[in-house]
Enzyme design. Sequence first.
Site, PDB file in Angstrom:
ATOM      1  N   TYR A  75       0.825  -1.212   0.000  1.00 58.37           N
ATOM      2  CA  TYR A  75       0.000   0.000   0.000  1.00 58.37           C
ATOM      3  C   TYR A  75       0.863   1.267   0.000  1.00 58.37           C
ATOM      4  O   TYR A  75       0.349   2.364   0.235  1.00 58.37           O
ATOM      5  CB  TYR A  75      -0.940   0.019   1.215  1.00 58.37           C
ATOM      6  CG  TYR A  75      -2.093  -0.964   1.124  1.00 58.37           C
ATOM      7  CD1 TYR A  75      -1.879  -2.331   1.252  1.00 58.37           C
ATOM      8  CD2 TYR A  75      -3.402  -0.531   0.918  1.00 58.37           C
ATOM      9  CE1 TYR A  75      -2.927  -3.239   1.171  1.00 58.37           C
ATOM     10  CE2 TYR A  75      -4.462  -1.431   0.838  1.00 58.37           C
ATOM     11  CZ  TYR A  75      -4.216  -2.784   0.966  1.00 58.37           C
ATOM     12  OH  TYR A  75      -5.255  -3.679   0.883  1.00 58.37           O
ATOM     13  N   LYS A 114       4.976 -13.648   5.346  1.00 63.61           N
ATOM     14  CA  LYS A 114       5.514 -14.509   4.290  1.00 63.61           C
ATOM     15  C   LYS A 114       7.025 -14.272   4.201  1.00 63.61           C
ATOM     16  O   LYS A 114       7.573 -13.946   3.139  1.00 63.61           O
ATOM     17  CB  LYS A 114       4.778 -14.191   2.977  1.00 63.61           C
ATOM     18  CG  LYS A 114       5.084 -15.136   1.830  1.00 63.61           C
ATOM     19  CD  LYS A 114       4.368 -16.485   1.869  1.00 63.61           C
ATOM     20  CE  LYS A 114       4.907 -17.413   0.802  1.00 63.61           C
ATOM     21  NZ  LYS A 114       4.310 -18.764   0.808  1.00 63.61           N
ATOM     22  N   ASP A 127       0.156 -18.219   4.092  1.00 67.07           N
ATOM     23  CA  ASP A 127      -0.538 -19.241   3.312  1.00 67.07           C
ATOM     24  C   ASP A 127      -0.993 -20.385   4.220  1.00 67.07           C
ATOM     25  O   ASP A 127      -2.136 -20.858   4.118  1.00 67.07           O
ATOM     26  CB  ASP A 127       0.305 -19.731   2.126  1.00 67.07           C
ATOM     27  CG  ASP A 127       1.738 -20.115   2.489  1.00 67.07           C
ATOM     28  OD1 ASP A 127       2.267 -19.600   3.501  1.00 67.07           O
ATOM     29  OD2 ASP A 127       2.341 -20.930   1.775  1.00 67.07           O
ATOM     30  N   ASP A 133      -5.540  -7.509   5.135  1.00 60.97           N
ATOM     31  CA  ASP A 133      -6.713  -7.293   4.279  1.00 60.97           C
ATOM     32  C   ASP A 133      -7.335  -8.635   3.899  1.00 60.97           C
ATOM     33  O   ASP A 133      -8.533  -8.874   4.106  1.00 60.97           O
ATOM     34  CB  ASP A 133      -6.253  -6.530   3.027  1.00 60.97           C
ATOM     35  CG  ASP A 133      -7.381  -6.280   2.028  1.00 60.97           C
ATOM     36  OD1 ASP A 133      -8.457  -5.829   2.463  1.00 60.97           O
ATOM     37  OD2 ASP A 133      -7.181  -6.532   0.828  1.00 60.97           O
ATOM     38  N   ASP A 180     -10.608 -10.714   5.653  1.00 61.21           N
ATOM     39  CA  ASP A 180     -11.768 -10.964   4.800  1.00 61.21           C
ATOM     40  C   ASP A 180     -12.093 -12.457   4.744  1.00 61.21           C
ATOM     41  O   ASP A 180     -13.258 -12.850   4.659  1.00 61.21           O
ATOM     42  CB  ASP A 180     -11.541 -10.394   3.399  1.00 61.21           C
ATOM     43  CG  ASP A 180     -12.027  -8.952   3.293  1.00 61.21           C
ATOM     44  OD1 ASP A 180     -12.154  -8.285   4.335  1.00 61.21           O
ATOM     45  OD2 ASP A 180     -12.290  -8.481   2.175  1.00 61.21           O
TER      46      ASP A 180
END
Lengths: 332, 332
Positions: free
Chosen positions: A120, A173, A205, A229, A233
């Site tokens: 971002y 990650k 993951d 994010d 979700d």
Amino acid sequence: MTDEIVVIEGDGIGREVVPAAVEVLSAFEFDFEFVTAEAGDATRDATGDALPDATYERVADADATLFGAAGETAADVILPLRKAVDSFVNVRPATAYPGVDALRPETDVVFLRENTEGVYSGHEDRLSDDLSTLTRVVTSSASRELAEYACEFVEDGRGPAGDPDEGFTVAHKANVMRETDGRFREEVLAVADERGVDADEELMDAFATKLPLDPTQYGVVVCPNLAGDVLSDLAAGLVGGLGLLPSANVGHDNALFEPVHGTAPDIAGEGVANPTAAILSAAMLLEYLGHAGAADRVREAVETVLAEGPRTGDLGGEATTEEVTAAVVDRL
Amino acid sequence: MTDEIVVIEGDGIGREVVPAAVEVLSAFEFDFEFVTAEAGDATRDATGDALPDATYERVADADATLFGAAGETAADVILPLRKAVDSFVNVRPATAYPGVDALRPETDVVFLRENTEGVYSGHEDRLSDDLSTLTRVVTSSASRELAEYACEFVEDGRGPAGDPDEGFTVAHKANVMRETDGRFREEVLAVADERGVDADEELMDAFATKLPLDPTQYGVVVCPNLAGDVLSDLAAGLVGGLGLLPSANVGHDNALFEPVHGTAPDIAGEGVANPTAAILSAAMLLEYLGHAGAADRVREAVETVLAEGPRTGDLGGEATTEEVTAAVVDRL
Ligand SMILES: CC(C)[C@H](C(=O)O)[C@@H](O)C(=O)O
Ligand SMILES: CC(C)[C@H](C(=O)O)[C@@H](O)C(=O)O
């Protein structure tokens, strides 16, 4: 002292659920001054600018902001507004409620999402006809600030378990993004260690596989921006959708509260939108402004209404936004 | 003509499930030459190098490679090996099987993951004591090549529905990564349009909410590299875990096949690992080498064994790896 609260309805059902949340806030005798401001698709259509300077300034100068939703201009509105309140953490609880159909009713997780950097950063370049790049940014300072917040959050018993010993999980990650997520992971774990907060880690993951298999493995989850994010979700999908989830963008002396859902164009304007996420966002605002008792009362009223009705159409009921809101106010 | 297949067991249960998959491949009368090679934690401990040059060269020169799993050196092994086979797409089917406990038994999705760029570019810099950056790379050429593959995949009826009219979904985050994912999205949709393949799109965060709510909305899903990693692992959680999922890293005239699961250190060495993912990876290898009929026979045999047993411990049974493998070979 009066708290100035900027109210931005935005587009679609934002125009219905934000007034509902303001009604709930107004049911208390706090010294709030509500100031309305405009942003979103309709504002862009009317003024050429989805986020007018006047709105940005008003939000930056306020004590807190309640925001609804924006349509296709969502990113043009919400990303600058997060900057306007100087937000370094996006707090996203994902809780399944009794009475609400959920794939994993035992889900109770709070995501603490880094809110300024990662992908971002906004630095992208078109280097040739074939090649574009984005500069993903991770700083120790932002990582440590998020981790300090996470430690306080846990120490204060604000995690789902309410138990500081539960600590938090950092999802990242770093096996691939060794330098950037490596830095994030290292700093977050170092702060936890310095403060004596228990912290473990999970590759993002693996987290995405394991959360649906057993959400009770997790409580407070600390993530880089995009991971937060996507993983929050995902949790929304386990508790029955975005319709119930609030969020807080917390800064140093300002904050912005928003339901996680969008504008729901299919039902907008009909007065049947579920106001729960906006009302729970208002509860987070109350807590932020120091009214934790009032925040708890709102949450309890919402839980009672979710369990006993009335319910909006998304939850299988036939009630209007106004009826649900009145029922919540009634139970305060 | 002999096909040379490099076999890398790697670490942990890789040493058990890869021999099982080779046993299944050997049950056919194809002209395969199996060549073993070493990689992983044990190789690093013995030689100082998790991926010796000899292994890299062998894989690069082979017709196909079957790889098991690596422990903490996973990224050091698998990322270079994907380059060794010049892989541009990672094919990851996520299918729920009758007889296997799944959160969403109706899940049947194939992810086609970009396999060379995105945040996997490998370009990271430590710019100061506070700041690290990663250069996320997206090219039109890689995006278009992936899209061409996706169109052929769909046209050939290889999607879960088997119906070319179902097209594919492209999942991305172009509302934030406007230039990089903007390029990806635009090129993928353009190729679909040129070839008359139906394609729609979904933001990756919305996809993470919607997949658990109703996986039947999706069939073939085309993603950038990290999105494919996380979203396919999410799908794994809906079909009951990583234990059953195969994958193919497909290049221009070479390919590498691997179960999605890891080394499972808790059960390694006991002969009780579930060989299904490795055997299904072998089926993808058979299909890649032009033996589609044999691949189907393997898949059918696996499905029968999953439904009727014998089953390994992860699926509630008590069978050994060897017993399950023998049952699959028996039903070929
Ligand atoms: C609208 C978009 C820019 C935003 C984000 O990616 O942060 C949204 O998905 C969210 O999570 O609030
Ligand atoms: C081990 C890791 C580098 C790898 C990846 O991120 O691609 C793994 O998660 C996978 O999906 O195969």
